[in-house]
Design a protein around this motif. Structure first.
Motif, PDB file in Angstrom:
ATOM      1  N   THR A   1       0.851  -1.192   0.000  1.00 20.05           N
ATOM      2  CA  THR A   1       0.000   0.000   0.000  1.00 20.05           C
ATOM      3  C   THR A   1       0.881   1.235   0.000  1.00 20.05           C
ATOM      4  O   THR A   1       1.770   1.376   0.843  1.00 20.05           O
ATOM      5  N   LEU A   2       0.661   2.099  -0.954  1.00 18.17           N
ATOM      6  CA  LEU A   2       1.366   3.378  -1.046  1.00 18.17           C
ATOM      7  C   LEU A   2       0.450   4.483  -0.531  1.00 18.17           C
ATOM      8  O   LEU A   2      -0.752   4.491  -0.834  1.00 18.17           O
ATOM      9  N   VAL A   3       1.029   5.403   0.209  1.00 20.21           N
ATOM     10  CA  VAL A   3       0.269   6.533   0.724  1.00 20.21           C
ATOM     11  C   VAL A   3       0.997   7.825   0.368  1.00 20.21           C
ATOM     12  O   VAL A   3       2.228   7.897   0.459  1.00 20.21           O
ATOM     13  N   CYS A   4       0.247   8.821  -0.035  1.00 13.95           N
ATOM     14  CA  CYS A   4       0.804  10.128  -0.363  1.00 13.95           C
ATOM     15  C   CYS A   4       0.038  11.186   0.405  1.00 13.95           C
ATOM     16  O   CYS A   4      -1.196  11.241   0.342  1.00 13.95           O
ATOM     17  N   GLY A   5       0.770  12.014   1.113  1.00 11.06           N
ATOM     18  CA  GLY A   5       0.152  13.101   1.846  1.00 11.06           C
ATOM     19  C   GLY A   5       0.548  14.443   1.263  1.00 11.06           C
ATOM     20  O   GLY A   5       1.697  14.616   0.832  1.00 11.06           O
TER      21      GLY A   5
ATOM     22  N   ARG B   1      -8.951   8.229  -1.708  1.00  8.84           N
ATOM     23  CA  ARG B   1      -8.445   9.485  -1.155  1.00  8.84           C
ATOM     24  C   ARG B   1      -9.270   9.893   0.051  1.00  8.84           C
ATOM     25  O   ARG B   1     -10.446   9.547   0.180  1.00  8.84           O
ATOM     26  N   ASP B   2      -8.611  10.652   0.911  1.00 10.56           N
ATOM     27  CA  ASP B   2      -9.278  11.241   2.062  1.00 10.56           C
ATOM     28  C   ASP B   2      -9.163  12.738   1.888  1.00 10.56           C
ATOM     29  O   ASP B   2      -8.079  13.311   2.080  1.00 10.56           O
ATOM     30  N   ASN B   3     -10.246  13.382   1.492  1.00 11.56           N
ATOM     31  CA  ASN B   3     -10.195  14.812   1.200  1.00 11.56           C
ATOM     32  C   ASN B   3      -9.925  15.647   2.447  1.00 11.56           C
ATOM     33  O   ASN B   3      -9.302  16.703   2.365  1.00 11.56           O
ATOM     34  N   ALA B   4     -10.376  15.186   3.585  1.00  8.66           N
ATOM     35  CA  ALA B   4     -10.155  15.939   4.825  1.00  8.66           C
ATOM     36  C   ALA B   4      -8.687  15.894   5.240  1.00  8.66           C
ATOM     37  O   ALA B   4      -8.155  16.879   5.760  1.00  8.66           O
ATOM     38  N   LYS B   5      -8.044  14.753   5.001  1.00  6.91           N
ATOM     39  CA  LYS B   5      -6.639  14.598   5.399  1.00  6.91           C
ATOM     40  C   LYS B   5      -5.675  14.900   4.263  1.00  6.91           C
ATOM     41  O   LYS B   5      -4.456  14.893   4.467  1.00  6.91           O
TER      42      LYS B   5
END
Length: 121
Positions: A19-23, A71-75
């Motif tokens: 799992t890749l995550v991008c902030g 996606r998490d629009n809030a985060k």
């Protein structure tokens, strides 16, 4: 300054998952489309999957039914869940996001630094 920071790459055996995550960090005004691209050695960068701010998704044919973008629009994050990985999925994966530069009244396409995914056979 708005920046994209990726995490989650690594080495995995064929058939495994990552799992890749991008902030998105910084002075965020508005983010529109978000996406993951990849670039294998000697090949051009290609779109893997993208997702609109309304959460409509699109996938490159070879990853459909194996990868899931969300996606998490809030985060201000975008995630790529990769399953049933194949050696040909090995590449540097880049996060991409469209951010509105309100000072210059234009949309900017921003890139992360990339994270390496290696799938062994």
């Amino acid at each position: 300054q708005v920046q994209l920071v990726e995490s989650g790459g690594g080495l995995v055996q064929a058939g495994g998952s990552l799992t890749l995550v991008c902030g998105v960090t910084g002075n965020i005004f508005r983010i529109r489309d978000m996406a993951w691209y990849r670039q294998a050695p000697g090949k051009e960068r290609e779109l893997v999957a993208d997702i609109t701010d309304g959460k409509w998704t699109n996938y490159e044919a070879s990853v459909k039914d194996r990868f899931t973008i969300s996606r998490d629009n809030a985060k201000h994050t975008v995630t790529l869940q990769m399953t049933k990985l194949k050696p040909e999925d090995s590449a540097v994966y880049y996060c991409n996001a469209e951010h509105y530069d309100y000072r210059n009244y234009k949309w900017l396409r921003l890139w992360g630094q990339g994270t390496l995914v290696t799938v062994s056979s």
